[in-house]
Design a protein around this motif. Structure first.
Motif, PDB file in Angstrom:
ATOM      1  N   PRO A 150       0.843  -1.203   0.000  1.00  0.00           N
ATOM      2  CA  PRO A 150       0.000   0.000   0.000  1.00  0.00           C
ATOM      3  C   PRO A 150       0.878   1.253   0.000  1.00  0.00           C
ATOM      4  CG  PRO A 150      -0.694  -1.545   1.713  1.00  0.00           C
ATOM      5  CD  PRO A 150       0.576  -2.093   1.138  1.00  0.00           C
ATOM      6  N   ASP A 151       0.377   2.311  -0.640  1.00  0.00           N
ATOM      7  CA  ASP A 151       1.153   3.553  -0.763  1.00  0.00           C
ATOM      8  C   ASP A 151       1.190   4.268   0.588  1.00  0.00           C
ATOM      9  OD1 ASP A 151       2.274   5.963  -1.312  1.00  0.00           O
ATOM     10  OD2 ASP A 151       0.756   6.604  -2.764  1.00  0.00           O
ATOM     11  N   ARG A 152       2.328   4.212   1.257  1.00  0.00           N
ATOM     12  CA  ARG A 152       2.456   4.814   2.593  1.00  0.00           C
ATOM     13  C   ARG A 152       2.591   6.328   2.551  1.00  0.00           C
ATOM     14  NH1 ARG A 152       0.409   0.692   5.251  1.00  0.00           N
ATOM     15  NH2 ARG A 152       1.836  -1.037   5.618  1.00  0.00           N
ATOM     16  N   PHE A 153       2.887   6.884   1.372  1.00  0.00           N
ATOM     17  CA  PHE A 153       3.149   8.321   1.291  1.00  0.00           C
ATOM     18  C   PHE A 153       2.023   9.088   0.593  1.00  0.00           C
ATOM     19  CE2 PHE A 153       7.353   6.257   1.506  1.00  0.00           C
ATOM     20  CZ  PHE A 153       7.747   6.769   2.727  1.00  0.00           C
ATOM     21  N   ALA A 154       0.865   8.448   0.471  1.00  0.00           N
ATOM     22  CA  ALA A 154      -0.276   9.144  -0.132  1.00  0.00           C
ATOM     23  C   ALA A 154      -0.596  10.373   0.713  1.00  0.00           C
ATOM     24  CB  ALA A 154      -1.479   8.208  -0.176  1.00  0.00           C
ATOM     25  N   GLY A 155      -0.857  11.485   0.079  1.00  0.00           N
ATOM     26  CA  GLY A 155      -1.194  12.707   0.806  1.00  0.00           C
ATOM     27  C   GLY A 155       0.003  13.553   1.188  1.00  0.00           C
TER      28      GLY A 155
END
Lengths: 199, 66
Positions: free
Chosen positions: A105-110
């Motif tokens: 999962p994209d941990r750096f979304a946002g």
């Protein structure tokens, strides 16, 4: 607003400090580059970080990373959070003690800015390719090892990507990492992040 | 076909895929990102990217350390 913020207002306008405090930065890798970048950005007024690193502190890290003897064995993300909060108690971190993969999962979304601070070249490539279309800005470290008349550190910009380093000194090919040059590269990378927020 | 590769004018007799260019010019393609006319082309698309006359290409190799 805490005492640290009051001190910062000697150098920043209130609206600049607000902008810094609202910016979220993702740091992928909390070693020589990542730990020092986090400290430099915290001193500059940023206080919202996502930190990802799979490792615990080892004795061989202390020649350049922002850790101490008493940290050996601690997860880097947690130890770093403690030091950032020692500068500014309002620092908020989200921690991932795991290996980065484009399949996770994209941990750096946002995040407004993502910083690539891994040590392995294959991870650097995959990370930059992955985030060039997902993040507003990507700042990546590329070549900061060695000492003694080294290649100059340069910044190469490709649209929203900033690649910082000498692109030459490879830790897997005869160059060991040392604090002066690693922190110089971390400083350049942090300066780019700061200018992206304030400009 | 003439392209600009890392700032240098370079000529090729035949059509070329981006992947072939990277493999010919880089010792470790697995550490390289490719920029074609100002855009990053992901590795997954190197096989479908046919180079054209006048393309400006930058190949950036990553080295270990961080």
């Amino acid at each position: 607003m805490n005492l640290f913020h009051t001190g910062l207002l000697r150098y920043l306008k209130p609206e600049q400090l607000d902008r810094l405090r609202q910016t979220r930065v993702g740091i992928a890798g909390c070693g020589g580059l990542g730990s020092n970048i986090a400290v430099l950005l915290t001193r500059s007024g940023l206080e919202n970080f996502i930190l990802l690193d799979r490792d615990t502190v080892e004795a061989s890290n202390l020649n350049r990373q922002f850790f101490f003897l008493s940290d050996i064995g601690r997860p880097k993300t947690g130890a770093l959070t403690q030091y950032l909060r020692g500068i500014n108690p309002e620092v908020k971190t989200v921690l991932f003690q795991e290996t980065w993969s484009p399949q996770n999962p994209d941990r750096f979304a946002g995040c407004d800015i993502v910083v690539e601070a891994f040590d392995r070249a294959g991870f650097k490539k995959s990370f930059v390719e992955f985030y060039q279309s997902r993040a507003k800005y990507v700042i990546s470290g590329n070549g900061m090892a060695g000492y003694q008349r080294p290649q100059p550190l340069a910044v190469r910009q490709i649209k929203n990507i900033f690649i910082v380093g000498d692109a030459t000194t490879d830790i897997t090919n005869g160059f060991a990492p040392f604090a002066p040059r690693v922190t110089a590269c971390a400083g350049l990378m942090a300066d780019i992040a700061l200018s992206l927020v304030l400009n | 076909m003439r392209i600009t590769l890392n700032g240098k004018a370079t000529a090729f007799e035949n059509d070329l895929l981006l992947r072939q260019l990277v493999q010919n010019f880089c010792r470790q393609p697995e550490h390289v990102i490719a920029e074609v006319n100002g855009e990053i082309v992901k590795t997954d698309h190197w096989d479908q990217t046919v180079l054209k006359e006048g393309d400006v290409i930058e190949l950036v190799g990553f080295v270990g350390g961080g």
